[in-house]
Motif scaffolding. Structure first.
Motif, short mmCIF file in Angstrom:
data_model
loop_
_atom_site.label_atom_id
_atom_site.label_comp_id
_atom_site.label_asym_id
_atom_site.label_seq_id
_atom_site.Cartn_x
_atom_site.Cartn_y
_atom_site.Cartn_z
N VAL A 46 -3.16 5.49 1.01
CA VAL A 46 -4.60 5.75 1.07
C VAL A 46 -4.94 6.86 0.09
O VAL A 46 -4.35 7.94 0.13
N LEU A 47 -5.89 6.58 -0.81
CA LEU A 47 -6.31 7.56 -1.81
C LEU A 47 -7.58 8.31 -1.39
O LEU A 47 -7.63 9.53 -1.47
N THR A 48 -8.59 7.56 -0.99
CA THR A 48 -9.85 8.17 -0.56
C THR A 48 -10.49 7.30 0.50
O THR A 48 -10.15 6.13 0.65
N GLN A 49 -11.45 7.90 1.19
CA GLN A 49 -12.21 7.18 2.19
C GLN A 49 -13.56 6.84 1.59
O GLN A 49 -14.27 7.73 1.11
N ALA A 50 -13.91 5.57 1.56
CA ALA A 50 -15.20 5.14 0.99
C ALA A 50 -16.32 5.40 2.00
O ALA A 50 -17.35 5.96 1.66
N ASP A 51 -16.10 4.96 3.23
CA ASP A 51 -17.06 5.18 4.33
C ASP A 51 -16.32 4.94 5.64
O ASP A 51 -15.10 4.98 5.67
N ASN A 52 -17.05 4.66 6.71
CA ASN A 52 -16.41 4.49 8.01
C ASN A 52 -15.59 3.21 8.12
O ASN A 52 -14.78 3.07 9.03
N LYS A 53 -15.82 2.25 7.22
CA LYS A 53 -15.14 0.96 7.31
C LYS A 53 -14.15 0.70 6.19
O LYS A 53 -13.34 -0.21 6.29
N PHE A 54 -14.23 1.45 5.10
CA PHE A 54 -13.42 1.15 3.93
C PHE A 54 -12.68 2.37 3.39
O PHE A 54 -13.18 3.49 3.48
N VAL A 55 -11.50 2.11 2.83
CA VAL A 55 -10.73 3.14 2.10
C VAL A 55 -10.28 2.53 0.78
O VAL A 55 -10.27 1.31 0.62
N TYR A 56 -9.91 3.39 -0.16
CA TYR A 56 -9.33 2.95 -1.42
C TYR A 56 -7.82 3.18 -1.35
O TYR A 56 -7.37 4.24 -0.93
N ILE A 57 -7.06 2.15 -1.74
CA ILE A 57 -5.61 2.22 -1.67
C ILE A 57 -4.99 1.83 -3.01
O ILE A 57 -5.62 1.14 -3.82
N ALA A 58 -3.77 2.30 -3.24
CA ALA A 58 -2.99 1.92 -4.42
C ALA A 58 -1.52 2.11 -4.08
O ALA A 58 -1.17 2.85 -3.16
N ASP A 59 -0.65 1.41 -4.84
CA ASP A 59 0.79 1.57 -4.61
C ASP A 59 1.52 2.11 -5.84
O ASP A 59 2.71 2.37 -5.79
N GLY A 60 0.80 2.29 -6.96
CA GLY A 60 1.41 2.82 -8.16
C GLY A 60 2.20 1.80 -8.96
O GLY A 60 2.68 2.09 -10.04
N ILE A 82 -9.49 6.30 11.27
CA ILE A 82 -9.50 6.38 9.82
C ILE A 82 -8.22 7.06 9.36
O ILE A 82 -7.88 8.14 9.85
N PRO A 83 -7.48 6.43 8.46
CA PRO A 83 -6.21 7.00 8.02
C PRO A 83 -6.43 8.26 7.18
O PRO A 83 -7.50 8.46 6.60
N HIS A 84 -5.41 9.08 7.11
CA HIS A 84 -5.47 10.31 6.32
C HIS A 84 -5.18 10.01 4.86
O HIS A 84 -4.51 9.04 4.54
N ILE A 85 -5.65 10.88 3.99
CA ILE A 85 -5.33 10.78 2.57
C ILE A 85 -3.81 10.93 2.42
O ILE A 85 -3.21 11.82 3.02
N GLY A 86 -3.19 10.06 1.66
CA GLY A 86 -1.74 10.11 1.47
C GLY A 86 -0.95 9.31 2.50
O GLY A 86 0.26 9.23 2.42
N GLN A 87 -1.64 8.72 3.47
CA GLN A 87 -0.95 7.96 4.52
C GLN A 87 -0.56 6.57 4.00
O GLN A 87 -1.30 5.93 3.26
N ILE A 88 0.61 6.12 4.41
CA ILE A 88 1.07 4.78 4.05
C ILE A 88 0.41 3.77 4.99
O ILE A 88 0.33 4.01 6.20
N VAL A 89 -0.06 2.67 4.43
CA VAL A 89 -0.65 1.59 5.22
C VAL A 89 0.01 0.27 4.83
O VAL A 89 0.44 0.10 3.69
N LYS A 90 0.06 -0.63 5.78
CA LYS A 90 0.55 -1.99 5.52
C LYS A 90 -0.68 -2.88 5.42
O LYS A 90 -1.56 -2.84 6.29
#
Length: 102
Positions: A27-41, A6-14
């Motif tokens: 990565v903004l937040t972790q939803a659960d073990n399978k999902f995260v919320y992401i944004a690029d601004g 699971i990626p860390h908060i603030g980590q860049i993902v492709k």
């Protein structure tokens, strides 16, 4: 993330799958073990964060401490900070490629 870490908060993902494939996000937040919320601004703003399956993301080694600290302190981050984090990651990978001679 093929290794299921699971990626860390603030980590860049492709992003590997979907209409945003090939794009970078934070990565903004972790939803659960399978999902995260992401944004690029940019195309994907903080208020419209995208829920993504971890299997469709590839974590990068770069973690933006500014984004992580902002989210920890007040639960929000500006779109400018997200854009800045993505830009800094791009600059760091470009300078690394030049040093290696790619």
């Amino acid at each position: 993330m093929n290794n299921q870490s699971i990626p860390h908060i603030g980590q860049i993902v492709k992003i590997l799958r979907g209409k945003d494939a090939g794009q970078l996000a934070v990565v903004l937040t972790q939803a659960d073990n399978k999902f995260v919320y992401i944004a690029d601004g940019d195309k994907r703003k903080f208020d419209q964060a995208k829920k993504k399956n971890l299997l469709h993301l590839e974590a990068q080694s770069y973690i933006s401490s500014e984004v992580a600290n902002s989210l920890m302190e007040n639960g929000r981050v500006t779109n400018g900070k997200l854009r800045y984090a993505v830009m800094m990651f791009r600059l760091s990978t470009e300078s690394n490629a030049e040093q290696r001679g790619d």
